[in-house]
Write an enzyme that holds these catalytic residues in place. Structure first.
Site: not given
Length: 270
Positions: A50, A71, A110, A138, A142, A167, A176
């Site tokens: 990138l 990313g 999330n 991370y 976002k 996910s 989860r």
């Protein structure tokens, strides 16, 4: 909005990107692929970082929209997150602006709101306007990407749908994930909706299937035209038998971000 014909798919060699290379073309898209790693069987894919401004400019030239998945997808040292996720996303938007691309779908996460307490069973779903509470560098990247998208809409008129992906795997692998799972087929449905909805400005939406144990509000995604068809519940009995229910007193289970909220994140602990 008329369905775009050519879409730049960044991160095309990654987990979600690999799934979408097969699932998006049936919706009528011609994909231009971009990744830092070569993609087997795709000699025309752009192989570049990138940070390679000229490669990015060439990649966005003539496309109708961008799906930005590229990313680092786990926690990493800040310097690495900065280069790949923060500076890389900025460079992507600059290339899109220069080329006149008017629609981006940004793979948020999330983990941008990871320290939000997970809702108790049967309680109200987490709203999409929950404030940023990143659980890692991370997650921080976002949140930055969402805010950058808002800036480029307000200042340059580039529309973005920022999707807070849960996910996305062929099937959930943890208890989860029963609440956050996004099936690959539903991911393609959601990307198609995000690429074709009219008047999105900058829209943030949670990205998951219609799971029985859903933790967040999918109404914003549905307003784009997303009609999820899958539910993680068929996997629940097996996962609960193997792993047991979530413990609200366990730091790994108390927040939306799961293991990302432990200190350090669980996969980094010795």
């Amino acid at each position: 909005m008329t369905a775009p014909r050519t879409v730049l798919l960044t991160g095309a060699a990654g987990g979600v990107g690999t799934l979408m290379r097969a699932l998006l073309p049936p919706y009528g898209y011609r994909l231009r692929l971009f990744d830092r790693r070569p993609i087997d069987g795709e000699p025309d894919a752009v192989t570049a970082e990138l940070a390679d401004t000229e490669a990015l400019r060439a990649a966005v030239r003539g496309v109708d929209a961008v799906v930005h998945l590229a990313g680092i997808s786990l926690e990493a040292p800040f310097e690495e997150i900065l280069r790949a996720n923060i500076e890389g996303t900025y460079r992507l938007y600059e290339a899109a602006r220069e080329a006149g691309v008017r629609r981006v779908v940004f793979a948020s996460s999330n983990h941008a709101v990871g320290f939000t307490p997970r809702p108790p069973d049967g309680s109200a779903a987490i709203p999409v306007d929950a404030p940023h509470r990143p659980d890692t560098f991370y997650g921080l990247s976002k949140g930055f990407g969402e805010d950058l998208a808002a800036l480029y809409w307000d200042r340059h008129g580039i529309e973005t749908v920022s999707l807070r992906i849960g996910s996305c795997f062929p099937e959930p692998t943890t208890v989860r994930m029963l609440s956050l799972w996004l099936s690959p087929a539903d991911c393609a449905r959601l990307l198609h909706a995000a690429l074709t909805a009219d008047g999105v400005g900058h829209t943030v939406a949670y990205a998951s299937s219609a799971n029985t144990r859903l933790w967040w509000d999918l109404s914003t995604a549905r307003a784009l035209g997303y009609d999820p068809q899958d539910d993680s519940e068929p996997y629940a009995a097996r996962l609960l038998a193997a792993q047991g229910p979530l413990d609200p007193d366990d730091p790994e289970h108390a927040h939306l971000g799961g293991a990302f909220c432990t200190n350090p994140p669980l996969w980094q602990q010795s």
